[in-house]
Design a protein around this motif. Sequence first.
Motif, short mmCIF file in Angstrom:
data_model
loop_
_atom_site.label_atom_id
_atom_site.label_comp_id
_atom_site.label_asym_id
_atom_site.label_seq_id
_atom_site.Cartn_x
_atom_site.Cartn_y
_atom_site.Cartn_z
N SER A 295 0.72 -1.18 0.00
CA SER A 295 -0.07 0.11 0.01
C SER A 295 0.84 1.17 -0.15
CB SER A 295 -0.90 -0.10 1.26
OG SER A 295 -0.02 -0.10 2.30
N THR A 296 2.14 1.16 0.45
CA THR A 296 3.07 2.49 0.29
C THR A 296 3.89 2.41 -1.01
OG1 THR A 296 2.97 2.23 2.88
CG2 THR A 296 4.71 3.65 1.63
N SER B 296 17.02 25.38 1.79
CA SER B 296 17.15 24.29 0.99
C SER B 296 16.28 23.02 1.08
CB SER B 296 18.74 23.76 0.98
OG SER B 296 19.16 23.16 2.20
N GLN C 246 10.42 21.53 3.15
CA GLN C 246 9.68 20.56 3.62
C GLN C 246 10.42 19.53 4.04
OE1 GLN C 246 6.17 20.81 3.07
NE2 GLN C 246 6.19 22.55 1.43
N ARG D 108 11.43 4.91 3.51
CA ARG D 108 12.26 5.95 3.06
C ARG D 108 12.37 6.93 4.09
NH1 ARG D 108 9.68 7.19 -2.78
NH2 ARG D 108 9.62 5.10 -3.55
N ARG E 148 4.09 4.74 6.87
CA ARG E 148 2.64 4.93 7.29
C ARG E 148 2.08 3.85 8.11
NH1 ARG E 148 -0.15 8.01 3.47
NH2 ARG E 148 -1.91 7.13 3.98
N ASP F 82 -0.50 2.65 8.08
CA ASP F 82 -1.55 1.61 7.68
C ASP F 82 -1.01 0.93 6.34
OD1 ASP F 82 -1.00 3.75 5.58
OD2 ASP F 82 -3.05 4.50 5.42
N GLU G 44 13.67 19.67 -6.57
CA GLU G 44 13.74 20.74 -5.57
C GLU G 44 14.69 21.91 -6.01
OE1 GLU G 44 15.16 19.05 -1.66
OE2 GLU G 44 13.14 18.32 -1.22
N ASP H 280 6.68 9.12 -8.20
CA ASP H 280 6.17 9.49 -6.74
C ASP H 280 6.42 10.91 -6.55
OD1 ASP H 280 5.37 7.04 -6.27
OD2 ASP H 280 6.80 6.03 -4.98
N LYS I 88 1.49 19.66 -4.36
CA LYS I 88 1.90 19.95 -3.07
C LYS I 88 3.18 20.80 -3.00
CE LYS I 88 2.45 17.67 1.19
NZ LYS I 88 2.31 16.32 1.56
N LEU I 89 4.19 19.98 -3.51
CA LEU I 89 5.67 20.49 -3.37
C LEU I 89 6.44 21.21 -4.50
CD1 LEU I 89 6.92 17.22 -1.16
CD2 LEU I 89 6.11 19.31 -0.40
N LEU J 23 -1.57 7.19 -1.57
CA LEU J 23 -1.01 7.54 -0.16
C LEU J 23 -1.89 8.22 0.84
CD1 LEU J 23 2.78 8.31 -0.55
CD2 LEU J 23 1.65 6.05 -0.24
N ILE J 24 -3.19 8.14 0.06
CA ILE J 24 -4.50 8.88 0.89
C ILE J 24 -5.07 7.50 1.75
CG2 ILE J 24 -6.52 9.69 0.51
CD1 ILE J 24 -5.64 10.81 -2.17
#
Lengths: 364, 364
Positions: free
Chosen positions: A73-74, A143, A146, A175, A232, A234, B56, B83, B90-91, B315-316
């Motif tokens: 799932s990830t 740099s 996030q 990761r 995660r 889940d 980035e 990914d 978002k990023l 990833l939701i």
Amino acid sequence: MGTSIAVDGSDDTGAKKPVVCFLGPMSSYTHQAALQSFSKDDVELMPVSTIKDVFETTQAGAADYGVVPIENSTHGSVVFTLDLFAECEKLYPDLSVCAEVYLKVHHCLLGYLPPPAAASLPTTTTPTASSLLVSGQCTPTPSHPQPIHPRAQPLVSLAHIKRIYSHPQAFGQCRKFFETYLRGADTVDVSSTSRAAELAASDPSGESAAVSSALAATETGLEFLGRNIEDRDDNETRFFVLWRDEGALVKGRGQQQSIKSSSGAKSQDNHASGATKSLVSFTVPHRAPGALADVLECFRKGGLDLTSINSRPSLIAPFQYIFFVEFEGHKLEDPQGRVKDVLENVGNVAESWRWLGSWENMRR
Amino acid sequence: MGTSIAVDGSDDTGAKKPVVCFLGPMSSYTHQAALQSFSKDDVELMPVSTIKDVFETTQAGAADYGVVPIENSTHGSVVFTLDLFAECEKLYPDLSVCAEVYLKVHHCLLGYLPPPAAASLPTTTTPTASSLLVSGQCTPTPSHPQPIHPRAQPLVSLAHIKRIYSHPQAFGQCRKFFETYLRGADTVDVSSTSRAAELAASDPSGESAAVSSALAATETGLEFLGRNIEDRDDNETRFFVLWRDEGALVKGRGQQQSIKSSSGAKSQDNHASGATKSLVSFTVPHRAPGALADVLECFRKGGLDLTSINSRPSLIAPFQYIFFVEFEGHKLEDPQGRVKDVLENVGNVAESWRWLGSWENMRR
């Protein structure tokens, strides 16, 4: 074709137990998935070394069932497994999927404790992220605006760890922990997480660790350096159970009596919408990319919802693909002929296609 | 948002050269892709350490373009890159794809030569597979009826090699060579094939090797232990060139004047069918799997052929996906409004969606 062991429903007195092979060694996640799908007392479990070995052993008849991971799932699809399904036509003509298993996956970092001089952090207090951080990034900077926030912190200092063994899928699910706490260490891919724990345990320098299950700590005697280090909470892996389907058309689900259903009882027929799923692979004609949409339209027209789609290199020519589609419905339990009609239409527009199995949906 | 360097077409006298960042270090395949897409004299090249760093650095404006691998013809999609595209909303809100590059990829095994005692094979004669085989499988046996046939043989004995560094994608493209000649060795994942060569070169024991480009041998001084060790001779990788598209809608392709087109000339408009491609990502409503087919039907109805489809975990929630679709057509060069109409329809049936770029098709 090898020797097939008779395990259908009629053969229930003194018959040899069905053999279930899985991606081992013992205590692997696939082992746990096998135990979730079969009652321990009803089958004989056989660990093998690679996912390919599961396909070969089951095709050869040395096992009645094979259990392989298909997606997480990830981290997504297990491409090694998809690539083996792509070779079914040629190498594994009798195999198909007869069941799926969902397993919650929590990874641990296992290894030896740091040498006393380095172990400045008493394990009885909770270390803060900053006290353990070597090259991590938890504070926003120009740099790295996030920064990463791993869910778990190490239980001890990880400064002595130079090398971490695991399966590539497990690395892909952890990761954030790695990017924060283990940036300088080598990650070494091995065939399974339980094999990883064996390798870490056999390194006398104490500089090796493994991403593995909690069960593997018991098997190897390694210490917990981190728990629940997956990105995660889940995190789940889905597995497929394979079998040789030569008798399926005649016997229906007779051969599957060993497999548990979602209700915990033995498998039972169920024609309700979404109760079953099927997998097919197909290729589309070179120079006719529109055919991909034409094939998918067959499912939409027939009212069979797609639940997943994957593509892999066809290995016929560069940047041509083999597609894998899962959809709701069962080829062998299809009283209205809906699956049959859709697959006939697929056959008319695809260049080649193959049914790869039908099974009970375990996630409704 | 960082400082953006003006590089559009009007600014051609004494202006600072556009900066192109890429997955380094120097001599990586991505470096070679960057050189194939840009004239060396027109740009300043900037190697960075990871694919994420490319996203980035380009988003922050410290580079005008970023080059990343997206898929390989043998091993499939680069999931790390997909990914990162999933996180664009978002990023990396200003990034989009403005070009693609195809690069032929031939891998070498680089390392130190075996110690004289072990080097029983003179390198002037061609060794046979059996003389080099440690644990390989070239002869059919009952347990392996379909033996592996790697394309290349080692140039010297590999018995001294205990550890091989490379990028996971490169390992995936050389499986047959590894399964035949290097079954006992550890494979260590690192961020790029050129970094792998650096690590092998810095191991004084001589037990390390790297899967890398021939160029990396020159850079590191390592010897060739094997050449063209990839599974297939048509092995190719496709790369994307990213840029900040803030000005794209106004300036059209002005900013892209540094990028070479398929004809070797500067980019030029082309409205012919299949001349351009676009990428979008989308998610479909939870509990409405039928919506996937509905979104794909938008492209079919609009006559825009799909050229690839990929899915990754959203990833939701577990086992929900984000889909990536490439199709023929250009969002910014769309005189008949076909792309515009299709994307409007996609917006009506998808839960969320994002345009991720349009570019010239380099493989027609």
